[in-house]
Design a protein around this motif. Sequence first.
Motif, PDB file in Angstrom:
ATOM      1  N   ILE A  48       0.861  -1.181   0.000  1.00  0.00           N
ATOM      2  CA  ILE A  48       0.000   0.000   0.000  1.00  0.00           C
ATOM      3  C   ILE A  48       0.895   1.228   0.000  1.00  0.00           C
ATOM      4  O   ILE A  48       1.686   1.430   0.922  1.00  0.00           O
ATOM      5  CB  ILE A  48      -0.927   0.006   1.231  1.00  0.00           C
ATOM      6  CG1 ILE A  48      -1.876  -1.194   1.163  1.00  0.00           C
ATOM      7  CG2 ILE A  48      -1.697   1.318   1.325  1.00  0.00           C
ATOM      8  CD1 ILE A  48      -2.767  -1.329   2.379  1.00  0.00           C
ATOM      9  N   VAL A  49       0.782   2.011  -1.070  1.00  0.00           N
ATOM     10  CA  VAL A  49       1.618   3.196  -1.227  1.00  0.00           C
ATOM     11  C   VAL A  49       0.741   4.357  -1.653  1.00  0.00           C
ATOM     12  O   VAL A  49      -0.148   4.188  -2.500  1.00  0.00           O
ATOM     13  CB  VAL A  49       2.712   2.973  -2.298  1.00  0.00           C
ATOM     14  CG1 VAL A  49       3.618   4.201  -2.394  1.00  0.00           C
ATOM     15  CG2 VAL A  49       3.537   1.743  -1.990  1.00  0.00           C
ATOM     16  N   GLY A  50       0.972   5.521  -1.076  1.00  0.00           N
ATOM     17  CA  GLY A  50       0.155   6.688  -1.394  1.00  0.00           C
ATOM     18  C   GLY A  50       0.908   7.741  -2.170  1.00  0.00           C
ATOM     19  O   GLY A  50       2.024   7.511  -2.657  1.00  0.00           O
ATOM     20  N   THR A  51       0.302   8.911  -2.250  1.00  0.00           N
ATOM     21  CA  THR A  51       0.776   9.953  -3.163  1.00  0.00           C
ATOM     22  C   THR A  51       1.272  11.209  -2.456  1.00  0.00           C
ATOM     23  O   THR A  51       1.781  12.115  -3.102  1.00  0.00           O
ATOM     24  CB  THR A  51      -0.356  10.337  -4.131  1.00  0.00           C
ATOM     25  OG1 THR A  51      -1.502  10.724  -3.363  1.00  0.00           O
ATOM     26  CG2 THR A  51      -0.721   9.175  -5.027  1.00  0.00           C
TER      27      THR A  51
ATOM     28  N   ARG B 220      -8.670  20.901 -22.816  1.00  0.00           N
ATOM     29  CA  ARG B 220      -7.279  20.975 -22.373  1.00  0.00           C
ATOM     30  C   ARG B 220      -6.914  19.738 -21.570  1.00  0.00           C
ATOM     31  O   ARG B 220      -7.772  19.061 -21.010  1.00  0.00           O
ATOM     32  CB  ARG B 220      -7.071  22.228 -21.520  1.00  0.00           C
ATOM     33  CG  ARG B 220      -7.526  23.495 -22.239  1.00  0.00           C
ATOM     34  CD  ARG B 220      -7.288  24.727 -21.415  1.00  0.00           C
ATOM     35  NE  ARG B 220      -5.850  24.978 -21.247  1.00  0.00           N
ATOM     36  CZ  ARG B 220      -5.378  26.098 -20.716  1.00  0.00           C
ATOM     37  NH1 ARG B 220      -6.194  27.032 -20.291  1.00  0.00           N
ATOM     38  NH2 ARG B 220      -4.075  26.271 -20.589  1.00  0.00           N
ATOM     39  N   LYS B 221      -5.631  19.481 -21.537  1.00  0.00           N
ATOM     40  CA  LYS B 221      -5.120  18.314 -20.813  1.00  0.00           C
ATOM     41  C   LYS B 221      -5.238  18.533 -19.300  1.00  0.00           C
ATOM     42  O   LYS B 221      -5.017  19.640 -18.807  1.00  0.00           O
ATOM     43  CB  LYS B 221      -3.656  18.104 -21.192  1.00  0.00           C
ATOM     44  CG  LYS B 221      -3.004  16.917 -20.504  1.00  0.00           C
ATOM     45  CD  LYS B 221      -1.681  16.565 -21.137  1.00  0.00           C
ATOM     46  CE  LYS B 221      -0.592  17.521 -20.700  1.00  0.00           C
ATOM     47  NZ  LYS B 221       0.735  17.126 -21.195  1.00  0.00           N
ATOM     48  N   VAL B 222      -5.597  17.474 -18.570  1.00  0.00           N
ATOM     49  CA  VAL B 222      -5.526  17.515 -17.106  1.00  0.00           C
ATOM     50  C   VAL B 222      -4.068  17.272 -16.724  1.00  0.00           C
ATOM     51  O   VAL B 222      -3.504  16.225 -17.021  1.00  0.00           O
ATOM     52  CB  VAL B 222      -6.427  16.435 -16.467  1.00  0.00           C
ATOM     53  CG1 VAL B 222      -6.239  16.413 -14.953  1.00  0.00           C
ATOM     54  CG2 VAL B 222      -7.880  16.668 -16.830  1.00  0.00           C
ATOM     55  N   ASP B 223      -3.459  18.269 -16.077  1.00  0.00           N
ATOM     56  CA  ASP B 223      -2.032  18.171 -15.756  1.00  0.00           C
ATOM     57  C   ASP B 223      -1.752  17.118 -14.693  1.00  0.00           C
ATOM     58  O   ASP B 223      -0.749  16.424 -14.739  1.00  0.00           O
ATOM     59  CB  ASP B 223      -1.518  19.518 -15.238  1.00  0.00           C
ATOM     60  CG  ASP B 223      -1.557  20.576 -16.324  1.00  0.00           C
ATOM     61  OD1 ASP B 223      -1.400  20.202 -17.501  1.00  0.00           O
ATOM     62  OD2 ASP B 223      -1.760  21.761 -15.992  1.00  0.00           O
ATOM     63  N   ALA B 224      -2.617  17.075 -13.708  1.00  0.00           N
ATOM     64  CA  ALA B 224      -2.354  16.156 -12.599  1.00  0.00           C
ATOM     65  C   ALA B 224      -3.673  15.603 -12.084  1.00  0.00           C
ATOM     66  O   ALA B 224      -4.539  16.346 -11.625  1.00  0.00           O
ATOM     67  CB  ALA B 224      -1.610  16.878 -11.475  1.00  0.00           C
ATOM     68  N   PHE B 225      -3.826  14.291 -12.200  1.00  0.00           N
ATOM     69  CA  PHE B 225      -4.990  13.593 -11.675  1.00  0.00           C
ATOM     70  C   PHE B 225      -4.460  12.584 -10.656  1.00  0.00           C
ATOM     71  O   PHE B 225      -3.805  11.606 -11.005  1.00  0.00           O
ATOM     72  CB  PHE B 225      -5.735  12.895 -12.812  1.00  0.00           C
ATOM     73  CG  PHE B 225      -7.065  12.324 -12.405  1.00  0.00           C
ATOM     74  CD1 PHE B 225      -8.215  13.097 -12.504  1.00  0.00           C
ATOM     75  CD2 PHE B 225      -7.172  11.025 -11.914  1.00  0.00           C
ATOM     76  CE1 PHE B 225      -9.446  12.582 -12.130  1.00  0.00           C
ATOM     77  CE2 PHE B 225      -8.395  10.508 -11.528  1.00  0.00           C
ATOM     78  CZ  PHE B 225      -9.533  11.286 -11.637  1.00  0.00           C
TER      79      PHE B 225
ATOM     80  N   ARG C  22       1.084  11.057  -9.942  1.00  0.00           N
ATOM     81  CA  ARG C  22      -0.157  11.461 -10.594  1.00  0.00           C
ATOM     82  C   ARG C  22      -0.214  10.919 -12.009  1.00  0.00           C
ATOM     83  O   ARG C  22       0.773  10.406 -12.523  1.00  0.00           O
ATOM     84  CB  ARG C  22      -0.214  12.972 -10.659  1.00  0.00           C
ATOM     85  CG  ARG C  22       1.095  13.509 -11.236  1.00  0.00           C
ATOM     86  CD  ARG C  22       1.088  14.935 -11.610  1.00  0.00           C
ATOM     87  NE  ARG C  22       2.431  15.456 -11.795  1.00  0.00           N
ATOM     88  CZ  ARG C  22       3.239  15.133 -12.793  1.00  0.00           C
ATOM     89  NH1 ARG C  22       2.862  14.249 -13.700  1.00  0.00           N
ATOM     90  NH2 ARG C  22       4.443  15.663 -12.897  1.00  0.00           N
ATOM     91  N   ARG C  23      -1.394  11.065 -12.630  1.00  0.00           N
ATOM     92  CA  ARG C  23      -1.538  10.754 -14.040  1.00  0.00           C
ATOM     93  C   ARG C  23      -1.938  12.036 -14.759  1.00  0.00           C
ATOM     94  O   ARG C  23      -2.412  12.984 -14.139  1.00  0.00           O
ATOM     95  CB  ARG C  23      -2.628   9.701 -14.259  1.00  0.00           C
ATOM     96  CG  ARG C  23      -2.344   8.373 -13.588  1.00  0.00           C
ATOM     97  CD  ARG C  23      -1.219   7.613 -14.265  1.00  0.00           C
ATOM     98  NE  ARG C  23      -0.978   6.346 -13.576  1.00  0.00           N
ATOM     99  CZ  ARG C  23      -0.227   6.214 -12.486  1.00  0.00           C
ATOM    100  NH1 ARG C  23       0.377   7.260 -11.974  1.00  0.00           N
ATOM    101  NH2 ARG C  23      -0.072   5.040 -11.922  1.00  0.00           N
ATOM    102  N   GLN C  24      -1.765  12.019 -16.061  1.00  0.00           N
ATOM    103  CA  GLN C  24      -2.288  13.106 -16.875  1.00  0.00           C
ATOM    104  C   GLN C  24      -3.381  12.538 -17.763  1.00  0.00           C
ATOM    105  O   GLN C  24      -3.367  11.345 -18.074  1.00  0.00           O
ATOM    106  CB  GLN C  24      -1.160  13.709 -17.716  1.00  0.00           C
ATOM    107  CG  GLN C  24      -0.010  14.200 -16.822  1.00  0.00           C
ATOM    108  CD  GLN C  24       0.927  15.162 -17.519  1.00  0.00           C
ATOM    109  OE1 GLN C  24       1.322  14.911 -18.645  1.00  0.00           O
ATOM    110  NE2 GLN C  24       1.264  16.253 -16.843  1.00  0.00           N
TER     111      GLN C  24
END
Lengths: 376, 377
Positions: free
Chosen positions: A265-268, B161-166, B56-58
Amino acid sequence: MRRLGFLLAILGLSAGALAQDPGGLSGLLPKLPEPHEYVLKRVSSYDRSGANADFRRIAPGATFTLFDEPGPGVITHIWITINNSEAFHLKKLVLRMYWDNEATPSVETPIGDFFGLGLGDYFMYQSFPLAVGSTKALNCFFPMPFQKKAKLEVSNEGKLGVDNFYFNIDYRAYPKPLPADTLYFHAQYRQAAPNKGWTNKWQVNYEPPVGNKTNLTGQDNYVWLEATGRGHYVGVTMSVLQNQDGWWGEGDDMFFIDGEKLPSIVGTGSEDYFLGAWNFGEQSFAYGLFGAPVKGEERAGGRSSVYRFHLDSPIAFTKSLRATIEHGHANHRSDNYFSVAYWYQSEPHGAFPALPPAEERLPRLFPVGGPGNAEK
Amino acid sequence: MIHSKVRSLLLVVILCIAPCALAQSLDDWLGSLAQPQDYRLKRVSSWDQTGGNADRRQIDRGQTLTVLEEQGPGVISHIWITIASPENYHLKKLVLRIYWDGEAEPSVEAPIGDFFGLGNGDYFLYQSLPLAVGSTKALNCFFPMPFKKSARVTVTNEGSRKVDAFYYNLDLRVYDKPLPPDTLYFHAQYRQCAPCDGWTNDWKANGDDKVDKKLNLDGEGNYVFLEAAGRGHFVGVTQSILQNQDDWWGEGDDMIFVDGEKLPSIVGTGSEDYYLGAWGFYGGPTNYLLFGNPVMGGFSAGSRSSVYRFHLDSPIPFTKSIRVTIEHGHANHRSDNFFSVAYWYQSEPHAKFPALPAVETRLPRIYPTGGPGNAGK
């Protein structure tokens, strides 16, 4: 089936089951219409003479026993308030709880930290299991079952006597043993004063050399809890005193279940683990399951208190658990952390780390270097 | 004797899995803490798998990001999301969808902001029992979401526009035994009227005789929160309002039709009353665990409000179908904009959802409806 009913009644399992049962009672507080088998008792500091001296005193160096009762029973609520002229008495008084005559306590923390007040200051907030009411009213609603005996103690490690120590502890006394697999409540204090960042040659959290560093194994993470046995982790309260400028919470949480080498389990990020986001903005908040009731400035000297309770899904383990969080990204920061982890498990529990001496528990700034800190 | 022991053991197992998995009342949360758990807690997260800090994801415009794809049996017990996007109204432009057990049509389909109660596309902080927005822009959901075979959660960027950080963290319970066969599935459905179609714009005040004397017993023309078919129960709604007209938006009564009723068996007294406030929420904004009006607009055209109610005390069950509606103004005389998400549990398959309105039509906009405070076309 009698035993099953008893088990359900005690442990609150009936709620969901009844809710599924078209003939059953249900609702938001589904157990209220059910009869109970326990006797509700209160252990209190009230004045036995009938007069108004409804408190106890605790001399410096003394250990006071608040509660010493035979089981089977479940402590369902603790209320305490303290009048003490000693500065940082919330860090100097130590709360300990012993279940079933065990030699080492299952709960050992400074009393303020236990109630989420980890920097020694009072503030008001409400969560489901812990709440501080107006004013300086310390409340805990974690259920604490015991089979044979429960003992609660408070030790005064300060220099002055506690003038008034008031308490009311509600518990359920049962005529029959609790189910054999009932888990015991635990709480463990830890601190890093200061955390040892791997560098103090940095300007900004995000930039190299910090941003490029990786941490997959959790090496040198701040440890909330190491436990062995079967049980589940239910949450943590943590307070932070920053030694350095910038946001303290770039660190990710990492949980190692049953001896994992790498965390499953790893978070952000720290504020993400505490279910806020974006450094908690400028706004403090206190919800039932999570909050940042104190949000300090993002610079050296900033003080914050945060909490999260996993009541929606406690993190279960069958052999061991190691609950950790980075201090800054990949452990680059050297702030002070004070935390209490809360969990349930079968006895015996693993050895706790030695409680740091009273003076070392006090919130102090350290010359760690880095942004906003002049070093030695 | 042995047989009956085995049977009661089975009963324990069944009784145990369901309430543990679906426990959601405070009673369960605190009351069951001392009882051992038999699930494994798993987190599905956007954390940087290299160990770096890019947690994060974009999401490119037009792209669909698969947030979670897991095998069952399991229960998603918590969702946390936060978003950094330069796009205006990205809360209305990103679409959340959730699919259970390989179904073709999602059981959850809503703009991501609406799903978390932010139906006018703006962030605000509030706390309810199942949904909460923490400081800052932290979207949290605690509805338990069981699945038997599989779960898939996606987010589609319908913005330009692109989501920079999700960022996301989803906690789920993984079981090694099947969930009880009659376990219901979580559903959420978005609806809107932009604008609602008032039967007149020739009125001065809500209390006009012309308005007051209009009768509505059968719910004709009502705003619909939800139409569902199957067996299940309705657990609540989040709603946001952008007024096109002056005066109080909430004269409308809730009407709920259970199992094909021609006339509603559940009828209320006014919109703020359904949301468990009263008197136009004059007392100001609230956000309580089961109900609230965290955003309290004024009483004039252009005012924005957000409200919610969760029937966790007694979800409204149905065995064949349910139709959950509310009037827009008394007997549907007003033409404000409503945006809502209804939350419910039911057996699969679910009935077809209405088509999700096109992204541009989901944005909060004023319409020339006429009536008080509105010049019309």
